[in-house]
Design a protein around this motif. Structure first.
Motif, PDB file in Angstrom:
ATOM      1  N   PRO A 104       0.842  -1.309  -0.044  1.00 57.08           N
ATOM      2  CA  PRO A 104       0.113   0.115   0.061  1.00 57.08           C
ATOM      3  C   PRO A 104       0.884   1.037   0.085  1.00 57.08           C
ATOM      4  O   PRO A 104       1.808   1.173   0.541  1.00 57.08           O
ATOM      5  N   SER A 105       0.103   2.325  -0.645  1.00 53.45           N
ATOM      6  CA  SER A 105       1.203   3.381  -0.770  1.00 53.45           C
ATOM      7  C   SER A 105       0.552   4.417   0.404  1.00 53.45           C
ATOM      8  O   SER A 105      -0.190   4.289   1.201  1.00 53.45           O
ATOM      9  N   GLY A 106       1.427   5.300   0.683  1.00 54.33           N
ATOM     10  CA  GLY A 106       1.384   6.406   2.086  1.00 54.33           C
ATOM     11  C   GLY A 106       1.809   5.392   3.344  1.00 54.33           C
ATOM     12  O   GLY A 106       2.426   4.357   3.302  1.00 54.33           O
ATOM     13  N   LYS A 107       1.511   6.048   4.398  1.00 52.82           N
ATOM     14  CA  LYS A 107       1.855   5.328   5.635  1.00 52.82           C
ATOM     15  C   LYS A 107       0.737   4.567   6.330  1.00 52.82           C
ATOM     16  O   LYS A 107      -0.345   5.114   6.954  1.00 52.82           O
ATOM     17  N   VAL A 108       0.733   3.264   6.221  1.00 55.65           N
ATOM     18  CA  VAL A 108      -0.286   2.382   6.541  1.00 55.65           C
ATOM     19  C   VAL A 108       0.319   1.608   7.909  1.00 55.65           C
ATOM     20  O   VAL A 108       1.317   0.881   7.751  1.00 55.65           O
ATOM     21  N   PRO A 109      -0.249   1.891   9.111  1.00 54.25           N
ATOM     22  CA  PRO A 109       0.439   1.414  10.248  1.00 54.25           C
ATOM     23  C   PRO A 109       0.345  -0.200  10.349  1.00 54.25           C
ATOM     24  O   PRO A 109      -0.720  -0.788   9.909  1.00 54.25           O
ATOM     25  N   GLY A 110       1.370  -0.724  10.679  1.00 55.51           N
ATOM     26  CA  GLY A 110       1.282  -2.293  10.864  1.00 55.51           C
ATOM     27  C   GLY A 110       0.115  -2.881  11.872  1.00 55.51           C
ATOM     28  O   GLY A 110      -0.091  -1.924  12.980  1.00 55.51           O
ATOM     29  N   SER A 111      -0.385  -3.768  11.789  1.00 53.22           N
ATOM     30  CA  SER A 111      -1.203  -4.593  12.810  1.00 53.22           C
ATOM     31  C   SER A 111      -0.262  -5.352  13.674  1.00 53.22           C
ATOM     32  O   SER A 111       0.393  -6.248  13.069  1.00 53.22           O
ATOM     33  N   VAL A 112      -0.521  -5.272  14.849  1.00 51.60           N
ATOM     34  CA  VAL A 112       0.186  -5.869  15.919  1.00 51.60           C
ATOM     35  C   VAL A 112      -0.689  -6.600  16.885  1.00 51.60           C
ATOM     36  O   VAL A 112      -1.419  -6.022  17.437  1.00 51.60           O
ATOM     37  N   VAL A 113      -0.385  -7.763  17.081  1.00 47.58           N
ATOM     38  CA  VAL A 113      -1.035  -8.836  17.896  1.00 47.58           C
ATOM     39  C   VAL A 113      -0.271  -9.562  18.867  1.00 47.58           C
ATOM     40  O   VAL A 113       1.007 -10.012  18.264  1.00 47.58           O
ATOM     41  N   ALA A 114      -0.697  -9.870  19.961  1.00 46.39           N
ATOM     42  CA  ALA A 114       0.115 -11.011  20.751  1.00 46.39           C
ATOM     43  C   ALA A 114      -0.862 -11.696  21.693  1.00 46.39           C
ATOM     44  O   ALA A 114      -1.860 -10.905  22.291  1.00 46.39           O
ATOM     45  N   TYR A 115      -0.505 -12.629  22.012  1.00 46.01           N
ATOM     46  CA  TYR A 115      -1.143 -13.446  23.080  1.00 46.01           C
ATOM     47  C   TYR A 115      -0.398 -14.552  23.922  1.00 46.01           C
ATOM     48  O   TYR A 115       0.650 -14.881  23.256  1.00 46.01           O
ATOM     49  N   THR A 116      -0.793 -14.834  25.212  1.00 48.21           N
ATOM     50  CA  THR A 116       0.018 -15.966  25.626  1.00 48.21           C
ATOM     51  C   THR A 116      -0.619 -17.142  25.980  1.00 48.21           C
ATOM     52  O   THR A 116      -1.943 -17.532  25.444  1.00 48.21           O
ATOM     53  N   LYS A 117      -0.123 -18.365  26.191  1.00 48.89           N
ATOM     54  CA  LYS A 117      -0.539 -19.484  25.974  1.00 48.89           C
ATOM     55  C   LYS A 117       0.148 -20.362  27.339  1.00 48.89           C
ATOM     56  O   LYS A 117       1.394 -20.290  27.238  1.00 48.89           O
ATOM     57  N   ASP A 118      -0.406 -21.175  28.118  1.00 52.81           N
ATOM     58  CA  ASP A 118       0.346 -22.205  28.640  1.00 52.81           C
ATOM     59  C   ASP A 118       0.808 -23.271  27.947  1.00 52.81           C
ATOM     60  O   ASP A 118       0.232 -23.820  26.899  1.00 52.81           O
TER      61      ASP A 118
END
Length: 279
Positions: A104-118
């Motif tokens: 994509p052109s222009g400034k598109v912010p990245g999508s960031v996700v995180a989760y934990t798991k036993d």
């Protein structure tokens, strides 16, 4: 209900949403890491975060946090969920934009996700060893990037799992590369051999720890490619990953490795690794 991290916020998992035009969902246009937690403490977190940012650079993908900021956010997530023995999964995509193949052109912010798991240590399997099968390596030629494009890995893993095996060990022609979700090693004449850290494999963090342990304890460690026949004739075989640590392979298909039990070099490495993570 666990807490997850989504684009700068800690929220309840059931409230988490990702846009349908996220490029990770539509193209696999993203990167990820899996970081181990032992006794509430992260293991080799800096190395994992370094590799995440390196993968981002190789894909021209900008992570919208400094490495220090992102690390602090993940530590907060781990603490919030009270993780003792488990993992934290981290994923960054190129963000949300109308579907098109070029970036994509222009400034598109990245999508960031995180989760934990036993995720308890698979102690019984590490003690007894696991089985694997050979599979042709059909993946792309930038396996050094820890990207979301894992279909080749998944097909190999499914083929192995459907036949009752723990892992698929991949080969390009006659050259063994790595496992579908691990690095692969053989022992021959007391020396450990593993494929060099090129574009054909992921330079695993556990692989790097093993290399350091070998150098510190005078165990010969050679980053040299080996063949399928050398694999099948090896005295010992083991695989290594964040979740499997140092895992002995005692059978390839229907053929026993050595005497069919975890070997002495593998067991020594398991002990050294255990001491390293507990210090």
């Amino acid at each position: 209900m666990s807490t997850v991290f989504v684009n700068g916020e800690l929220i309840q998992r059931d409230d988490a949403k990702i846009d349908i035009e996220d490029r990770g969902y539509q193209f696999g246009d993203g990167i990820y890491e899996v970081i181990r937690v032992y006794g509430g403490n992260t293991f080799t977190m800096k190395e994992h975060m370094d590799r995440l940012y390196e993968s981002g650079e190789k894909m021209k993908l900008v992570i919208p946090y400094t490495q220090e900021e992102f690390t602090s956010l993940l530590l907060r997530l781990i603490e919030t969920n009270g993780v003792k023995d488990g993992i934290v999964y981290v994923q960054v995509t190129r963000g949300v934009a109308p579907r098109q193949h070029h970036f994509p052109s222009g400034k598109v912010p990245g999508s960031v996700v995180a989760y934990t798991k036993d995720f308890p240590v698979p102690s019984a399997m590490m003690e007894q060893g696991v089985t694997a099968k050979l599979a042709e390596d059909i993946r792309w030629l930038r396996c050094d990037i820890k990207s979301l494009n894992l279909l080749g890995n998944l097909l190999a893993k499914e083929e192995a799992a459907s036949e009752g095996h723990f892992e698929a060990i991949l080969h390009r022609g006659d050259t063994v590369t790595e496992g579908s979700s691990s690095n692969a090693f053989i022992v021959r004449d007391g020396s450990i051999f593993t494929h060099p850290a090129t574009n054909l494999i992921l330079n695993g963090i556990t692989r790097r720890v093993i290399k350091d342990l070998c150098e510190a304890h005078d165990i010969p460690f050679r980053e040299e490619a080996f063949t399928v026949s050398e694999l099948l004739g090896a005295e010992e075989i083991f695989i290594a990953s964040t979740t499997s640590e140092v895992m002995p392979v005692v059978k390839i298909g229907g053929q026993a490795v050595g005497d069919g039990k975890p070997g002495t070099v593998t067991k020594k490495l398991q002990s050294l690794f255990r001491n390293r993570k507990n210090r």
